[in-house]
Design an enzyme around this catalytic site. Structure first.
Site, PDB file in Angstrom:
ATOM      1  CB  THR A 185      -0.868   0.048   1.269  1.00 33.67           C
ATOM      2  OG1 THR A 185       0.019   0.038   2.395  1.00 33.67           O
ATOM      3  CG2 THR A 185      -1.791  -1.145   1.352  1.00 33.67           C
ATOM      4  CD  GLU A 330      -5.320  -1.769   1.291  1.00 40.93           C
ATOM      5  OE1 GLU A 330      -5.476  -1.227   0.172  1.00 40.93           O
ATOM      6  OE2 GLU A 330      -4.826  -1.179   2.265  1.00 40.93           O
ATOM      7  CE  LYS A 439     -14.985  13.313  11.427  1.00 37.80           C
ATOM      8  NZ  LYS A 439     -14.378  12.180  12.037  1.00 37.80           N
ATOM      9  CD1 TRP A 444     -18.334  14.659   9.762  1.00 36.08           C
ATOM     10  CD2 TRP A 444     -18.268  12.851   8.454  1.00 36.08           C
ATOM     11  NE1 TRP A 444     -18.049  13.580  10.556  1.00 36.08           N
ATOM     12  CE2 TRP A 444     -18.002  12.451   9.785  1.00 36.08           C
ATOM     13  CE3 TRP A 444     -18.269  11.872   7.461  1.00 36.08           C
ATOM     14  CZ2 TRP A 444     -17.753  11.122  10.147  1.00 36.08           C
ATOM     15  CZ3 TRP A 444     -18.027  10.556   7.814  1.00 36.08           C
ATOM     16  CH2 TRP A 444     -17.760  10.187   9.137  1.00 36.08           C
TER      17      TRP A 444
HETATM   18  P1  AMP Z   1      -4.398   2.719  -3.787  1.00 36.31           P
HETATM   19  O1  AMP Z   1      -4.512   1.506  -2.959  1.00 36.31           O
HETATM   20  O2  AMP Z   1      -3.046   3.360  -3.726  1.00 36.31           O
HETATM   21  O3  AMP Z   1      -4.883   2.505  -5.180  1.00 36.31           O
HETATM   22  O4  AMP Z   1      -5.359   3.812  -3.136  1.00 36.31           O
HETATM   23  C1  AMP Z   1      -6.721   3.549  -2.930  1.00 36.31           C
HETATM   24  C2  AMP Z   1      -7.447   4.820  -2.593  1.00 36.31           C
HETATM   25  O5  AMP Z   1      -7.433   5.707  -3.718  1.00 36.31           O
HETATM   26  C3  AMP Z   1      -8.905   4.638  -2.289  1.00 36.31           C
HETATM   27  O6  AMP Z   1      -9.121   4.172  -0.981  1.00 36.31           O
HETATM   28  C4  AMP Z   1      -9.439   6.036  -2.520  1.00 36.31           C
HETATM   29  O7  AMP Z   1      -9.203   6.885  -1.425  1.00 36.31           O
HETATM   30  C5  AMP Z   1      -8.613   6.517  -3.694  1.00 36.31           C
HETATM   31  N1  AMP Z   1      -9.353   6.344  -4.945  1.00 36.31           N
HETATM   32  C6  AMP Z   1      -9.224   5.363  -5.846  1.00 36.31           C
HETATM   33  N2  AMP Z   1     -10.056   5.564  -6.886  1.00 36.31           N
HETATM   34  C7  AMP Z   1     -10.753   6.694  -6.620  1.00 36.31           C
HETATM   35  C8  AMP Z   1     -11.780   7.432  -7.305  1.00 36.31           C
HETATM   36  N3  AMP Z   1     -12.243   7.073  -8.484  1.00 36.31           N
HETATM   37  N4  AMP Z   1     -12.250   8.532  -6.693  1.00 36.31           N
HETATM   38  C9  AMP Z   1     -11.786   8.947  -5.494  1.00 36.31           C
HETATM   39  N5  AMP Z   1     -10.828   8.303  -4.824  1.00 36.31           N
HETATM   40  C10 AMP Z   1     -10.312   7.193  -5.373  1.00 36.31           C
END
Ligand code: AMP
Length: 546
Positions: A185, A330, A439, A444
């Site tokens: 991650t 994940e 907040k 929110w």
């Molecule tokens: P990663 O594991 O690095 O791909 O990050 C995942 C995170 O990216 C998610 O939990 C979101 O916060 C963000 N994310 C992924 N796709 C989107 C989307 N289309 N719109 C907004 N946030 C996104």
């Protein structure tokens, strides 16, 4: 009573076997790191993947061993994934955009035994090698003629290395829950954590990804993943594309507008996928040169929120359907895609764009719920925000080596860390990261929504919103803006632009102009850094409240 059907474990190499048998001559076209375009096909990818498997086995790589890949999207990288997993070993993608210290940490934590890499990264690895004691050998994705002189341990050119075996080899057979792939991650706080995909999860996820209301891939598509294989399991494209037998185009190291456009146009690409930043570069290039996209039908945009203006441009100016997608490392990573259910099929114009701001609905295999901070389930009314939680056969149940402890709630749901609404038809809309949401007076405020609004202003190139401390309301929004080159704007001008588009109490209290907004290695805005940078910023409304 048990069913009486065959036991046919869901193993990744069955995908490339199927591609070679049913779609063997279909082309796999790559921009090579050496420069020229390289063309091969699925039958050859399978043959060479078997050689990779055989050669790794000869090097003593066994079931469960981790093999790192630090590489761009090319045919060799694709072969390597299938070869590694074909003997029960685990591909571990390392993101070249991480800081060297993070790369060292990740490789050591994964205890990778072999590193497969591109010519691009040889100098970088030479600098890190002293700190990578578990790596026994470096395999460079090139041929003998292009192999540089290097100090890397047991370094060999990939083509020479696989030429040492004859390919007379059979895939290993093992349980479908065997580990297959690994991706860390992004770790915006603390150390990154390892997500460990299995053969079963990757195969099931490839089915989910290819479904008609997901990417809708078919054998007559020409599919180009611009999203790198090292970004969140390559969004499944290394599996879902050969599974359906689409022609495959791999962009190598070049992701700038002109290079991407050249591939889209020359190879008549019909389907592509990447993060918004890539599409921003492509759209700028096409606008500046008055270019069109006659072949492209669908583009998946995800990884961060797809700006409304981007969806509008692709659909209105270029006739390309935008599929806004959400997911995370994940989740293998796809969680939801915004394709039109019959309930929304008739939407046009602004109403359609509004819906496309949502991240859509999950395919079979992803279950969702939203809850409050106490775990109480919240309604799907499209208005109520809650913590987004998911479960399914391609969602992590634990991190590698147990890092982070227990990550599931009592019902087996994983907390995504995102805050979202879900509407009555199941369309999910990410309004924030749980740690970023503002907040204000117990309510929110969505920072993503404010950011999207701000980038709609013609002078704004990029925007970020963070919560700044406020004595009366706890936190109030601070808008941080990078203006387009050569533009000038005032605080009032931007606030006036936003004023009639959001609830009055959502309007930022202040605007700060900066030349750059910091990003993580996967292209997300680094809000922790921004919060640090603006921790002494005093909002003009603070004095009024005191
Ligand atoms: P990663 O594991 O690095 O791909 O990050 C995942 C995170 O990216 C998610 O939990 C979101 O916060 C963000 N994310 C992924 N796709 C989107 C989307 N289309 N719109 C907004 N946030 C996104």
């Amino acid at each position: 009573m048990q069913g009486l059907m065959q036991d046919w474990p869901l193993l990744i190499h069955r995908i490339i076997d199927h591609a070679a048998i049913q779609h063997g001559g279909r082309k796999v076209i790559s921009r090579s790191i050496e420069g020229p375009i390289h063309t091969t096909d699925y039958a050859s990818i399978r043959r060479r993947a078997l050689k990779v498997a055989q050669r790794l086995a000869r090097d003593g790589i066994r079931d469960g061993d981790r093999v790192a890949t630090l590489a761009w999207n090319t045919w060799r990288h694709l072969e390597a994934w299938y070869g590694i997993t074909g003997i029960g070993a685990v591909y571990h993608t390392v993101n070249p955009r991480l800081f060297p210290d993070q790369q060292i940490w990740i490789i050591n934590h994964a205890e990778d035994r072999v590193m497969m890499t591109d010519l691009t990264f040889v100098p970088l690895l030479e600098k890190l090698a002293d700190k990578l004691p578990t790596i026994e050998r470096y395999i460079v994705f090139t041929d003998g003629a292009h192999m540089p002189k290097t100090t890397l341990k047991n370094a060999v050119a990939y083509e020479d290395w696989i030429a040492e075996v004859d390919g007379d080899f059979a895939w290993a057979s093992f349980d479908e829950n065997t580990a297959a792939g690994m991706c860390y991650t992004s770790g915006t706080t603390g150390h990154p954590k390892g997500v460990l995909y299995s053969h079963r999860s990757n195969v099931l996820h490839a089915f989910m990804a290819a479904l008609p209301d997901s990417k809708g891939l078919r054998s007559n598509d020409v599919c180009m993943p611009v999203v790198p294989l090292f970004h969140a399991n390559g969004w499944s494209l290394a599996f879902s594309t050969p599974m359906v037998g689409s022609t495959f185009v791999l962009p190598g190291a070049k992701m700038d507008g002109p290079s991407i456009y050249e591939l889209l146009d020359t190879y008549k690409v019909t389907f592509t996928a990447a993060v918004p930043t890539v599409w921003l570069m492509l759209l700028q290039h096409m606008e500046a040169n008055n270019l069109k996209l006659p072949y492209l039908k669908r583009v998946v945009i995800g990884g961060s929120a797809c700006p409304r203006a981007m969806t509008e441009k692709f659909e209105k100016n270029y006739g390309v359907e935008v599929i806004h997608a959400w997911g995370m490392t994940e989740m293998s990573p796809l969680g939801s895609l915004c394709t039109m259910k019959p309930d929304y099929a008739g939407l046009t114009g602004t109403a359609r764009l509004d819906l496309q701001q949502t991240q859509g609905h999950p395919p079979f295999g992803v279950e969702m719920k939203i809850t409050d901070d106490n775990g109480r389930v919240l309604p799907w009314d499209g208005k109520t925000f809650g913590r987004l939680k998911v479960r399914g056969p391609a969602v992590a149940r634990e991190y590698f080596k147990g890092d982070g402890g227990d990550i599931l709630d009592d019902d087996g749901f994983f907390d995504t860390g995102d805050v979202a609404t879900i509407d009555p038809h199941g369309y999910m809309h990410v309004t924030d990261r749980a740690k970023d949401v503002i907040k204000s007076g117990g309510e929110w405020i969505s920072t993503i929504e404010l950011e999207n609004l701000a980038v709609g202003h013609p002078k704004v190139a990029e925007a970020a919103v963070i919560g700044a401390p406020h004595p009366k309301w706890d936190e109030r929004p601070l808008l941080i803006v990078v203006l387009k080159e050569g533009e000038r704007a005032t605080r009032e001008e931007l606030l006036d632009f936003m004023r009639d588009k959001v609830a009055k109490w959502w309007l930022p209290d202040d605007v700060a102009f900066v030349t750059e907004i910091p990003h993580t290695a996967t292209g997300k805005i680094q809000k922790t850094t921004l919060r640090e940078q603006f921790k002494s910023h005093v909002l003009p409304t603070v004095e009024a409240a005191e």
